[in-house]
Every structure is written in C-alpha cells, then in structure tokens.
Write an enzyme that holds these catalytic residues in place. Structure first.
Site, PDB file in Angstrom:
ATOM      1  CG  ASP A 174     -11.943   2.981   5.800  1.00 15.69           C
ATOM      2  OD1 ASP A 174     -11.135   3.838   6.632  1.00 15.69           O
ATOM      3  OD2 ASP A 174     -11.498   2.687   4.473  1.00 15.69           O
ATOM      4  CB  SER A 222      -8.458   4.868   7.369  1.00 13.29           C
ATOM      5  OG  SER A 222      -8.820   4.716   5.969  1.00 13.29           O
ATOM      6  CG  HIS A 267      -1.831   1.421   1.445  1.00 14.42           C
ATOM      7  ND1 HIS A 267      -3.079   1.299   0.633  1.00 14.42           N
ATOM      8  CD2 HIS A 267      -1.596   2.445   1.936  1.00 14.42           C
ATOM      9  CE1 HIS A 267      -3.376   2.688   0.894  1.00 14.42           C
ATOM     10  NE2 HIS A 267      -2.380   3.299   1.509  1.00 14.42           N
ATOM     11  CE  LYS A 308      -8.898   1.139   2.510  1.00 16.16           C
ATOM     12  NZ  LYS A 308      -8.953   2.466   3.393  1.00 16.16           N
ATOM     13  NE  ARG A 345      -9.908  10.166   8.508  1.00 21.49           N
ATOM     14  CZ  ARG A 345      -9.110   9.378   7.971  1.00 21.49           C
ATOM     15  NH1 ARG A 345      -9.351   8.178   7.572  1.00 21.49           N
ATOM     16  NH2 ARG A 345      -7.770   9.954   7.615  1.00 21.49           N
TER      17      ARG A 345
END
Length: 425
Positions: free
Chosen positions: A164, A186, A85, A190, A171
């Site tokens: 999320d 967050s 990620h 995931k 947010r």
C-alpha cells in the site's frame, strides 16, 4: 519463468476483464518486490480507475495487500480492541478526543495514523505540535500503552501492508487517487492488518472531503464495509458532512487546543456530536453498550486519559502549544449571514503552512485558521470572522486568495446539511 506477466494483466483490465485471484496475488507481490515497474503498476492503476473492479476482485486485491507484509500481533490487553478511520477533512481532529473517550469507556483503541497531504491535516502532524510527543513506537510499546492507558495514536509500522505504501505514493503522482477500489483496499488493508476487533469508518462528504457527492461516498462506504465483512472485521461506516469545517480550528496546534476543550467537557457542538456518535458505534462493536459516551465526555473524565496517552509517548500535555508569530484578522465587509466553505478554509490553512504539498515537506505547528463565527451566524459589518495564523507572513496574500468566494457575508446561505448523513452496516 514467471507464471504471469504485468503486460498481460494490464491488458486484461484495460479491456474490461475481471482479474483472476492468481493474477491479483502475483502482480501485488511482484510490485512489492520490485519485479513489476512503477510505470507498469501506474498503467494498471489507471485501468482499474477507468474500468473498476467487482466486489470479489476488490476483496482479493485487499487480501494481497495485507499479505505483502505482517499482521500486527497485539497480545491480549485486557480490553476489547476497536479502531476508527476517517477519510479526512478540514478541522477533522476527531481522533484526538475520540481515542481517550473510548478508552475512558472501557475499550482499547490502537489508532495507527498518517500525516496530512494537501488540504486535509494528518493526525500525527497535529499531535507532533505537542512538545516532546513522538509518533514512532515499537510493537512492545504499543501493546504496553494499550494495556496501561487504553489508547495509542502512533505512526503505522513499516511492516504493515508495504504494498500500500508503494502504491499510494504512485497513485498520488499518476492521477489515480480517486479510484474507489484502490481507495477502499488501501484503507482496509492497513486496518485489517492491525488485527482489531471492530472498525468504525467516518466517510466525509462535501467540498472539503475527498468524496464530494453522497453517491460516491456511499459507494466507498459500502465497499469498505463489505471488505471488512469478507475479512472477518466487523465494520460500520458513518457518512458525515464536510461542506463546512469541523469545529472552529483548522491547523495543527489550533486543533489540539480545541480537542482539549472538548475533552474537558466543552468545545464546539459539532465536534462533540461527531465524537460521541463515533464513540457509540465503536463501543457497540466492542460489546460495551451500558456506558454513555456523551455523559463521560461532558464530565471531563476522558481528559486524564488524554494526559496519560500524550505523556506515554514523551509529550508534555501541560506544555504551552506553539503560537504563530503572525496573526491577521479578517472582518465582515457588511452585515449579513456568514458563509464558510470547507475547501476554501482547508486550502487557506494549507497555504499558511499547516499542510504539505509533498510527503517530504515540513509543516508549521502553529499555522492555520481560527473561525470566530459559525457558518449561518448573523454578523455585523466590521465583526471579526476569522484569524489567519502563520510563521510566514508572505503566505497571507496567497491564503486570502483561497478564501475569496469561499468565505463571505451573504444575504442567505444555502441550508447547512445535517452532520450525520447516513450509516452503512
């Protein structure tokens, strides 16, 4: 009667108290079900931003987000599963060459990705510039593609961490995006729900990144690595520079074209360097340390995996990519050294149509910026520096305004930081 109330939890965090496991479990679940209103969760998010959370609170908040949905039940695909990620940057197309490279080295990469918002492009937006390619796959299709090809890049499934999705949107409109506990939970909720065997994080640092300073980026990286450990997911984070764009292309189809160059054994040195560095960490987590990803990438062996990965999702890897109807070239106004700020280039590419301001906005596949020189290069007066690509010529003046001051010819730019800044294990 409810055993907790939203107001009680908001007040506790407002006053700097630590939230109990029961309070966290209740408020995340109640918000997901709609029993806690958006304005109440917005108040809690602001209290968390201002007062923070300790490591145990963050880990429990992450667990509650995971528990709001399903955990991906991938069958054994015959290879070790490992994921990556990135926190996002300008020209950050690394997933595109990285997933096929790691698959070519023997692991399987289930990369569930998102779309871009603001100046950082989304991986799905880039891939959707390929004719026929589709982002949404069923669990069965994901599993079959992992077993057959070894890599899949697709949209996250709606059942993964639904809390999320709701909280992220909230947010975004309440000024609470910057909270490290909320960012970390967050991302990690995931990724943990994907149920892979290992995770490598690319945490960007600099003007074009979410985290502008090394201190903030280090705190985020350490928080996410700790969450991974708490939930049994081996996690490593690389802190990498995002003060200048990655590679020479910023924009959807432009970045796909550059990624294909890299997969064929060429491409910009910084894109190759980062792709190989992340691949090494991913392969180490997968237990595949006897293969050299640098040699595999340079040989072009990963390119056929890319072709199969794209074709498996309906795309035509040999089809021409979209080209902008309007291209303008900016030239050097004098001789000197080319200076190029990531945020300026990212904002300009976004204004040309490569990004979106709201989640529902469309993006232009062909829009973006092509750098014709690297930051730090010596250039002559009149030398082409960059191309602006767009289907909406009226946007060019707005894009040029974003570049003013950020892209220039100077006497001597500040020294360029190393691409790889630190590793957190």
């Amino acid at each position: 009667m409810a055993e907790h109330s939203a107001v009680e939890i908001i007040v506790a965090k407002r006053d700097g108290s630590r939230l109990s496991d029961a309070q966290i479990d209740w408020v995340v679940d109640a918000y997901t079900r709609g029993d806690v209103a958006d304005e109440q969760m917005a108040a809690l998010a602001m209290a968390i931003l201002l007062n923070g959370m300790d490591p145990d609170e963050i880990s429990r908040w992450t667990a509650a987000m995971i528990a709001s949905g399903e955990v991906l039940a991938l069958p054994d695909v015959g290879r070790p599963l490992v994921d990556k990620h990135s926190t996002g940057g300008v020209g950050d197309k690394i997933t595109l060459p990285l997933a096929p490279l790691v698959a070519a080295c023997g692991a399987a990469v289930p990369q569930l990705s998102g779309r871009g918002l603001g100046h950082t492009g989304g991986t799905l937006d880039k891939l959707e510039s390929i004719p026929g390619w589709r982002a949404s796959l069923s669990l069965e299709e994901i599993s079959a593609q992992l077993a057959d090809v070894g890599a899949v890049v697709c949209a996250t499934t709606p059942t993964l961490a639904p809390a999320d999705r709701k909280l992220y949107a909230l947010r975004d409109v309440t000024g609470t995006v910057e909270s490290i506990p909320l960012i970390a939970s967050s991302i990690m909720s995931k990724k943990i729900a994907e149920a892979t065997g290992g995770l490598v994080l690319d945490v960007k640092v600099g003007s074009g990144a979410f985290m502008r300073t090394l201190e903030r980026a280090s705190e985020l990286a350490e928080t996410m690595v700790r969450i991974g450990g708490d939930h049994g997911l081996p996690t490593v984070a690389l802190l990498t520079d995002m003060s200048v764009p990655l590679g020479r292309a910023a924009g959807n189809a432009l970045e796909v074209a550059e990624s294909v160059e890299v997969l064929r054994g060429g491409g910009p040195a910084d894109v190759v360097e980062l792709t190989v560095a992340l691949a090494r960490e991913m392969l180490a987590l997968a237990g595949l340390t006897d293969v050299d990803p640098a040699a595999v990438l340079a040989s072009g062996e990963a390119y056929p995996v890319w072709e199969r990965m794209i074709a498996a999702q309906g795309g035509d890897p040999s089809a021409p990519l979209p080209r902008a109807t309007h291209v303008e070239t900016l030239t050097a106004d004098r001789a000197g050294v080319f200076a190029c700020d990531a945020l300026a280039v990212g904002t300009a590419a976004w204004r040309l149509g490569a990004g979106r301001a709201r989640k529902e906005d469309p993006v232009q596949a062909a829009a973006g910026i092509l750098l014709l020189a690297d930051a730090g290069d010596e250039v002559e007066a009149g030398q082409p520096l960059l191309e602006l690509h767009t289907d909406t010529p009226d946007a060019v003046a707005w894009a040029r305004a974003a570049l003013a001051g950020g892209v220039a010819v100077v006497d001597a730019p500040p020294p360029r930081p190393d691409l790889l800044l630190a590793t957190v294990r």
